[in-house]
Design a protein around this motif. Structure first.
Motif, PDB file in Angstrom:
ATOM      1  N   THR A  19       0.867  -1.181   0.000  1.00 35.87           N
ATOM      2  CA  THR A  19       0.000   0.000   0.000  1.00 35.87           C
ATOM      3  C   THR A  19       0.901   1.228   0.000  1.00 35.87           C
ATOM      4  OG1 THR A  19       0.033   0.029   2.386  1.00 35.87           O
ATOM      5  CG2 THR A  19      -1.791  -1.146   1.347  1.00 35.87           C
ATOM      6  N   PHE A  20       0.259   2.390  -0.148  1.00 36.45           N
ATOM      7  CA  PHE A  20       1.044   3.615  -0.142  1.00 36.45           C
ATOM      8  C   PHE A  20       1.678   3.854   1.220  1.00 36.45           C
ATOM      9  CE2 PHE A  20      -1.102   4.650  -4.084  1.00 36.45           C
ATOM     10  CZ  PHE A  20      -0.029   5.166  -4.791  1.00 36.45           C
ATOM     11  N   ARG A  21       0.966   3.383   2.271  1.00 33.75           N
ATOM     12  CA  ARG A  21       1.535   3.568   3.598  1.00 33.75           C
ATOM     13  C   ARG A  21       2.850   2.805   3.717  1.00 33.75           C
ATOM     14  NH1 ARG A  21      -1.790   1.574   8.352  1.00 33.75           N
ATOM     15  NH2 ARG A  21       0.161   0.452   8.647  1.00 33.75           N
ATOM     16  N   GLU A  22       2.811   1.596   3.149  1.00 29.15           N
ATOM     17  CA  GLU A  22       4.030   0.793   3.182  1.00 29.15           C
ATOM     18  C   GLU A  22       5.153   1.447   2.401  1.00 29.15           C
ATOM     19  OE1 GLU A  22       4.244  -3.505   2.600  1.00 29.15           O
ATOM     20  OE2 GLU A  22       2.067  -3.425   2.949  1.00 29.15           O
ATOM     21  N   LEU A  23       4.745   2.051   1.280  1.00 34.81           N
ATOM     22  CA  LEU A  23       5.740   2.732   0.450  1.00 34.81           C
ATOM     23  C   LEU A  23       6.406   3.843   1.258  1.00 34.81           C
ATOM     24  CD1 LEU A  23       6.799   2.775  -2.498  1.00 34.81           C
ATOM     25  CD2 LEU A  23       5.173   4.602  -2.926  1.00 34.81           C
ATOM     26  N   GLY A  24       5.553   4.596   1.977  1.00 33.77           N
ATOM     27  CA  GLY A  24       6.073   5.675   2.812  1.00 33.77           C
ATOM     28  C   GLY A  24       6.991   5.122   3.896  1.00 33.77           C
ATOM     29  N   TYR A  25       6.545   4.034   4.500  1.00 30.62           N
ATOM     30  CA  TYR A  25       7.346   3.407   5.551  1.00 30.62           C
ATOM     31  C   TYR A  25       8.684   2.940   4.968  1.00 30.62           C
ATOM     32  CZ  TYR A  25       8.885  -0.349   8.657  1.00 30.62           C
ATOM     33  OH  TYR A  25       9.635  -1.166   9.457  1.00 30.62           O
ATOM     34  N   GLY A  26       8.579   2.350   3.766  1.00 32.73           N
ATOM     35  CA  GLY A  26       9.774   1.862   3.101  1.00 32.73           C
ATOM     36  C   GLY A  26      10.778   2.975   2.874  1.00 32.73           C
ATOM     37  N   ILE A  27      10.277   4.097   2.363  1.00 30.04           N
ATOM     38  CA  ILE A  27      11.189   5.195   2.056  1.00 30.04           C
ATOM     39  C   ILE A  27      11.829   5.722   3.334  1.00 30.04           C
ATOM     40  CG2 ILE A  27      11.257   7.572   1.152  1.00 30.04           C
ATOM     41  CD1 ILE A  27       9.302   6.575  -1.023  1.00 30.04           C
ATOM     42  N   LYS A  28      11.055   5.704   4.425  1.00 27.45           N
ATOM     43  CA  LYS A  28      11.613   6.143   5.701  1.00 27.45           C
ATOM     44  C   LYS A  28      12.738   5.194   6.146  1.00 27.45           C
ATOM     45  CE  LYS A  28       9.177   6.761   9.600  1.00 27.45           C
ATOM     46  NZ  LYS A  28       7.787   6.793  10.148  1.00 27.45           N
ATOM     47  N   GLU A  29      12.478   3.908   5.998  1.00 33.05           N
ATOM     48  CA  GLU A  29      13.476   2.898   6.351  1.00 33.05           C
ATOM     49  C   GLU A  29      14.747   3.097   5.525  1.00 33.05           C
ATOM     50  OE1 GLU A  29      13.654  -0.229   8.395  1.00 33.05           O
ATOM     51  OE2 GLU A  29      12.511   1.335   9.424  1.00 33.05           O
ATOM     52  N   ILE A  30      14.530   3.319   4.231  1.00 26.23           N
ATOM     53  CA  ILE A  30      15.664   3.425   3.307  1.00 26.23           C
ATOM     54  C   ILE A  30      16.480   4.667   3.637  1.00 26.23           C
ATOM     55  CG2 ILE A  30      16.264   3.709   0.878  1.00 26.23           C
ATOM     56  CD1 ILE A  30      13.611   2.101   0.355  1.00 26.23           C
ATOM     57  N   ASN A  31      15.800   5.670   4.134  1.00 27.57           N
ATOM     58  CA  ASN A  31      16.487   6.899   4.489  1.00 27.57           C
ATOM     59  C   ASN A  31      17.624   6.655   5.480  1.00 27.57           C
ATOM     60  OD1 ASN A  31      16.723   9.497   3.891  1.00 27.57           O
ATOM     61  ND2 ASN A  31      14.891  10.199   4.983  1.00 27.57           N
ATOM     62  N   LYS A  32      17.504   5.573   6.242  1.00 23.68           N
ATOM     63  CA  LYS A  32      18.549   5.279   7.235  1.00 23.68           C
ATOM     64  C   LYS A  32      19.759   4.599   6.603  1.00 23.68           C
ATOM     65  CE  LYS A  32      14.976   4.306  10.675  1.00 23.68           C
ATOM     66  NZ  LYS A  32      14.185   3.133  11.071  1.00 23.68           N
ATOM     67  N   LEU A  33      19.642   4.314   5.322  1.00 24.57           N
ATOM     68  CA  LEU A  33      20.681   3.490   4.712  1.00 24.57           C
ATOM     69  C   LEU A  33      21.721   4.285   3.931  1.00 24.57           C
ATOM     70  CD1 LEU A  33      18.385   0.671   3.324  1.00 24.57           C
ATOM     71  CD2 LEU A  33      19.621   0.704   5.462  1.00 24.57           C
ATOM     72  N   TRP A  34      21.755   5.590   4.141  1.00 22.32           N
ATOM     73  CA  TRP A  34      22.635   6.409   3.302  1.00 22.32           C
ATOM     74  C   TRP A  34      24.080   5.966   3.322  1.00 22.32           C
ATOM     75  CZ3 TRP A  34      21.570   8.780  -0.787  1.00 22.32           C
ATOM     76  CH2 TRP A  34      20.286   9.279  -0.980  1.00 22.32           C
ATOM     77  N   LYS A  35      24.545   5.593   4.511  1.00 26.02           N
ATOM     78  CA  LYS A  35      25.961   5.223   4.616  1.00 26.02           C
ATOM     79  C   LYS A  35      26.241   3.999   3.748  1.00 26.02           C
ATOM     80  CE  LYS A  35      27.914   3.157   8.077  1.00 26.02           C
ATOM     81  NZ  LYS A  35      28.149   2.791   9.471  1.00 26.02           N
ATOM     82  N   THR A  36      25.386   2.979   3.925  1.00 23.53           N
ATOM     83  CA  THR A  36      25.530   1.757   3.155  1.00 23.53           C
ATOM     84  C   THR A  36      25.500   2.061   1.660  1.00 23.53           C
ATOM     85  OG1 THR A  36      24.264   0.678   4.861  1.00 23.53           O
ATOM     86  CG2 THR A  36      24.579  -0.543   2.828  1.00 23.53           C
ATOM     87  N   MET A  37      24.538   2.908   1.283  1.00 28.77           N
ATOM     88  CA  MET A  37      24.350   3.137  -0.140  1.00 28.77           C
ATOM     89  C   MET A  37      25.475   3.958  -0.749  1.00 28.77           C
ATOM     90  SD  MET A  37      20.274   3.332  -0.789  1.00 28.77           S
ATOM     91  CE  MET A  37      19.920   4.769   0.168  1.00 28.77           C
ATOM     92  N   SER A  38      25.974   4.960  -0.021  1.00 29.73           N
ATOM     93  CA  SER A  38      27.043   5.749  -0.645  1.00 29.73           C
ATOM     94  C   SER A  38      28.330   4.926  -0.733  1.00 29.73           C
ATOM     95  CB  SER A  38      27.270   7.083   0.067  1.00 29.73           C
ATOM     96  OG  SER A  38      26.962   6.997   1.412  1.00 29.73           O
ATOM     97  N   LEU A  39      28.597   4.137   0.310  1.00 35.51           N
ATOM     98  CA  LEU A  39      29.763   3.242   0.240  1.00 35.51           C
ATOM     99  C   LEU A  39      29.633   2.287  -0.944  1.00 35.51           C
ATOM    100  CD1 LEU A  39      30.672   2.020   3.834  1.00 35.51           C
ATOM    101  CD2 LEU A  39      32.225   2.920   2.095  1.00 35.51           C
ATOM    102  N   GLY A  40      28.452   1.693  -1.055  1.00 30.73           N
ATOM    103  CA  GLY A  40      28.202   0.733  -2.119  1.00 30.73           C
ATOM    104  C   GLY A  40      28.360   1.361  -3.494  1.00 30.73           C
ATOM    105  N   SER A  41      27.881   2.600  -3.628  1.00 28.92           N
ATOM    106  CA  SER A  41      27.963   3.260  -4.931  1.00 28.92           C
ATOM    107  C   SER A  41      29.402   3.505  -5.341  1.00 28.92           C
ATOM    108  CB  SER A  41      27.256   4.610  -4.894  1.00 28.92           C
ATOM    109  OG  SER A  41      25.975   4.456  -4.410  1.00 28.92           O
ATOM    110  N   ALA A  42      30.165   4.069  -4.413  1.00 28.12           N
ATOM    111  CA  ALA A  42      31.552   4.403  -4.745  1.00 28.12           C
ATOM    112  C   ALA A  42      32.320   3.124  -5.071  1.00 28.12           C
ATOM    113  CB  ALA A  42      32.208   5.141  -3.591  1.00 28.12           C
ATOM    114  N   LEU A  43      32.142   2.123  -4.214  1.00 31.07           N
ATOM    115  CA  LEU A  43      32.834   0.851  -4.417  1.00 31.07           C
ATOM    116  C   LEU A  43      32.433   0.239  -5.755  1.00 31.07           C
ATOM    117  CD1 LEU A  43      34.558  -1.250  -2.718  1.00 31.07           C
ATOM    118  CD2 LEU A  43      32.404  -2.457  -2.504  1.00 31.07           C
ATOM    119  N   GLY A  44      31.132   0.213  -6.016  1.00 29.88           N
ATOM    120  CA  GLY A  44      30.639  -0.377  -7.253  1.00 29.88           C
ATOM    121  C   GLY A  44      31.200   0.328  -8.464  1.00 29.88           C
ATOM    122  N   PHE A  45      31.226   1.635  -8.411  1.00 32.43           N
ATOM    123  CA  PHE A  45      31.726   2.395  -9.551  1.00 32.43           C
ATOM    124  C   PHE A  45      33.184   2.055  -9.839  1.00 32.43           C
ATOM    125  CE2 PHE A  45      33.685   6.245 -11.352  1.00 32.43           C
ATOM    126  CZ  PHE A  45      32.954   6.321 -12.516  1.00 32.43           C
TER     127      PHE A  45
END
Lengths: 505, 325
Positions: A239-265
């Motif tokens: 549902t849209f609520r879940e989508l919102g919840y998901g995006i909130k959860e993902i917001n906590k993942l910035w460190k993981t994601m930026s590390l992953g991006s740089a490494l992947g590149f």
């Protein structure tokens, strides 16, 4: 500033209505192709390549890049929903994506994968825009010794951070490496391990055959045994609520994601390495830097985000050596390279100078393709989740058929289908004995590269093994590998000394 | 009226039957029913690969084939993977293979159960040339510099090339014999890989085909030392040939297409016709001049005879290398 001017010109090309339409069509097609086990970005690009003659070259490369991107997004879908990695780049996504789906969080896992892919893609395109030309020299600094050290590092991240039984992980890596030597020797051309003299073994064992066997068939057998009549997946809704919840959860993942991006590149940029080791190393590093590594493998959201950012970032990275050196970093970029040759463009050091319109049109289209891919993907997630609500008896048969067809389609050899069945049964037995499957599959993918670069180095250094340590880049990788290998040992020691109150912590 | 009409129809029918019966080998009789697989005997990015993909693009652009041509790389084991694959495709009308000289050398060196006499020759498109290259940062300017540098290295000079026993290693063996030098030969998967490693300084020299090194040459990263051709190559007017320097070293790489054993003669005629049109196309003509290729079209029995003759020559060459493998 000159850079911004070029980029603005590029957007002039990529924002044309025709090109925008092409991007949307491309990512949608790519998404479905990537989601099918057995079909990946290589097949997608190969099928569409001949069609690109009806549009101008800049639109054509945009279409191919869009399919490439879409397929990278789509690869995560079968990893999460079915536990079958559709491409070697998505193996690491199964580790936590599959458990999340089993806990009924398929929707959240898919959203995470989509958003993480978007972040990875975008950060790497930014890096690409800024540093494309200077970075070409880094790719050149990579010789056989560095290639070997990098692959070794990818394996050792696995051993050190796998969490599973270290000995079993190493056994599975060795088994995978042994399987990877089947076929014709790269360097001398001698046939090796041609079992029962079957001609099918001459072309070696492909990643897909093994992955579909152990993950697809093996998983079905395992599920049938453990669940009997219960559905394999808790019905998931979105549902849209879940989508919102998901995006909130993902917001906590910035460190993981930026590390992953740089490494992947950076890993993707190196010729021959590509997205598979990148995704793997990113997973390992996410696990290393988290405070709660014990959640990994049991449905940790970071475990989905880390490999997905990295493999998308790597797919952008692998365009770099293709454009600047004319050396494809992956089979898919090799096809793109073929496309460019067809359109009369010569990839290589002169391309940026002679064909700026084309290059910057492509780079700017990566921004639009990325955005289009995340939108299309999010829009389609309910459909994918709905597919999971099929009764297990139906899903099971469907997956079985998909496995056999997906294994037969690329090579059209019945030999491969029999191998899939054999690997499925073998994988099921090994899994019952608690042997991890991922190291086996990855060893098969990376084994040929590792062997080739190892032997090339030894030949060119007159058999001097120290050459791996003496070269600064490869030396660093080897040192890191050694550290990862020792990590379980250190942890073990810590645990022993941990009982003493004065020990660290 | 009705009578005449019927008679005319009958006549027309009879005439067309005769036509069909009389000309079974006409290219129009057969056309591919599904995409045609173009097997490439080398890895991605090398000279053979780029050329095969160029052929594919011209075929598509000029609409020379009713079905798309799909290139597939099977470069493992110096092309043994591709040869084995083609052998298993006996009687298939939808597979063709782009060959290079490993077409003869690989079956000579390794027993992979392939006899090239069984395959069906289609067309030879061109003969490719070889040039001795060094990194542009090196001090070597002339062939004499090169020979001196290799001698001084005492056998540690790293010559990069394609798989052992393939063209590059044969050319290297020829150089070793002619100049009485000894190098360490490092095999790579394709010519593109070799060129990149030479630019990156991981090897000391190469004998790349011009098309493989051209991009780096234009960017000022590689330097041609001498060409293994009888005459100077148009795109490198300042590079001397081995012949004019007093060393009669000439070596060609053939670029041809073959098909599996027992391909339908009508299909063979179709592909031969397709490549003949390709050879006449403007794109191909321009490409051959720009990339220093010798366009030299040959088909059918004459091509098979050429293959077998070259195989004997290479058998001698490999035999004289002796310890080569």
């Amino acid at each position: 500033m000159e850079l911004l001017g070029h980029l603005a010109d590029g957007f002039g090309t990529s924002l044309m209505p025709l090109n925008l339409l092409i991007v949307f069509l491309g990512v949608t097609a790519g998404l479905f192709i990537g989601a099918m086990p057995g079909l990946g970005s290589v097949n997608g690009v190969a099928i569409v390549l001949p069609l690109t003659f009806i549009v101008p070259p800049s639109s054509a490369i945009i279409l191919l890049a869009a399919i490439y991107y879409g397929a990278m997004y789509g690869g995560a879908i079968s990893s999460i929903l079915l536990g079958i990695p559709g491409a070697s780049t998505a193996v690491a996504t199964t580790f936590d994506g599959r458990p999340m789906a089993q806990q009924g969080k398929a929707g959240l896992a898919l959203i995470t994968a989509a958003v993480a892919s978007f972040v990875g893609g975008t950060i790497s395109v930014l890096l690409f825009t800024l540093f494309a030309t200077p970075l070409a020299d880094v790719a050149l600094a990579f010789g056989p010794a560095e290639e070997f050290a990098l692959v070794l590092l990818a394996f050792m991240t696995f051993v050190g951070l796998g969490g599973d039984d270290v000995l079993k992980t190493i056994i599975m890596i060795c088994l995978g490496l042994a399987l990877s030597t089947v076929g014709l020797d790269l360097i001398s051309g001698q046939p090796r391990l041609i079992f029962f003299d079957l001609p099918g073994f001459y072309s070696g064992i492909s990643f897909l055959v093994l992955a579909i066997g152990v993950y697809g068939i093996g998983e079905i057998l395992y599920t049938i045994e453990t669940q009997k009549t219960a559905p394999s997946v808790t019905p998931a809704r979105l549902t849209f609520r879940e989508l919102g919840y998901g995006i909130k959860e993902i917001n906590k993942l910035w460190k993981t994601m930026s590390l992953g991006s740089a490494l992947g590149f950076f890993v993707g940029m190196l010729p021959a390495a590509g997205a598979t080791p990148a995704a793997l190393m990113s997973y390992g590093i996410a696990k290393l830097t988290t405070k709660t590594p014990e959640r990994f493998g049991k449905g940790a959201i970071e475990g989905v985000a880390a490999p997905e950012t990295a493999n998308n970032a790597a797919s952008t990275g692998s365009l770099l050596p293709m454009l600047t050196l004319g050396i494809p970093g992956s089979p898919t970029t090799a096809l793109l390279l073929g496309g460019m040759v067809m359109w009369g463009l010569v990839p290589g050091p002169m391309l940026f100078i002679e064909q700026p319109d084309f290059v910057w049109g492509l780079i700017s289209s990566l921004y639009t393709a990325n955005l289009a891919a995340v939108l299309v993907n999010l829009a389609l997630i309910p459909l994918f989740v709905w597919a999971l609500r099929m009764p297990f008896t139906v899903l099971c048969a469907l997956v079985f058929v998909l496995c056999l067809v997906g294994g037969f389609a690329p090579s059209q050899k019945l030999h491969d289908v029999w191998l899939i069945v054999a690997f499925g049964v073998g994988g099921y037995i090994l899994r019952k004995a608690d042997y991890p499957m991922a190291p086996l599959v990855l060893a098969l993918v990376l084994g040929p590269l590792m062997e080739k670069s190892f032997r090339q180095t030894l030949i060119s250094e007159q058999g001097n093994v120290l050459a791996f340590v003496e070269r600064p880049l490869s030396g660093t990788f080897i040192a890191l590998s050694a550290a990862f290998l020792l990590l379980p040992l250190i942890k073990h020691l810590k645990r022993l000394t941990g009982r003493v109150p004065s020990a660290a912590k | 009226m009705g009578y005449i009409f019927t008679r005319r129809t009958l006549m027309a029918l009879a005439a067309s039957t005769t036509l069909i019966g009389a000309a079974p080998a006409l290219a129009e009789d057969w056309s591919p029913q599904k995409p045609v697989e173009m097997v490439i005997m080398a890895g991605q990015g090398g000279g053979a690969d780029r050329l095969a993909r160029l052929f594919q693009s011209i075929i598509q652009q000029e609409n020379l084939s009713k079905m798309p041509i799909l290139p597939v790389n099977k470069g493992g084991g110096s092309g043994a993977e591709a040869l084995r694959y083609l052998k298993d495709k006996g009687g298939d009308n939808h597979t063709i293979m782009a060959t290079l000289n490993s077409y003869y050398t690989t079956p000579l060196r390794t027993d992979i159960g392939v006899n090239i006499e069984d395959f069906t020759p289609i067309a030879r498109m061109a003969l490719d040339t070889f040039v001795l290259w060094v990194n542009a940062d090196s001090d070597i300017q002339t062939l004499d510099d090169y020979v001196a540098a290799v001698k001084e290295s005492g056998g540690t000079w790293k010559m990069g090339g394609t798989g052992t026993g393939q063209e590059d290693s044969l050319v290297t063996a020829m150089l070793e014999k002619e100049f009485d030098i000894k190098v360490t030969y490092v095999p790579f998967k394709g010519g593109g890989d070799v060129a990149k490693n030479l630019v990156g300084g991981h090897i000391d020299s190469s004998v790349n085909n011009p098309s493989e090194a051209l991009g780096f040459y234009q960017a000022g990263k590689l330097r041609p030392i001498a060409a293994l051709t009888p005459e100077r190559i148009e795109v490198f007017p300042d590079t001397p040939t081995m012949t004019e320097l007093g060393h009669g070293l000439v070596y060609w790489m053939q670029r041809s297409f073959v098909a599996p054993k027992d391909m339908d003669p009508a299909a063979v005629a179709y592909y031969t016709d397709m490549f003949e049109k390709l050879a006449a196309s403007e794109e191909w003509q321009t490409y051959t001049t720009e990339k220093a290729l010798m366009a030299d079209f040959l088909t059918g029995e004459a091509l098979q005879a050429y293959f077998l003759e070259e195989r004997d020559k290479h058998a001698d060459l490999l035999g004289s290398m002796g310890e080569g493998s």
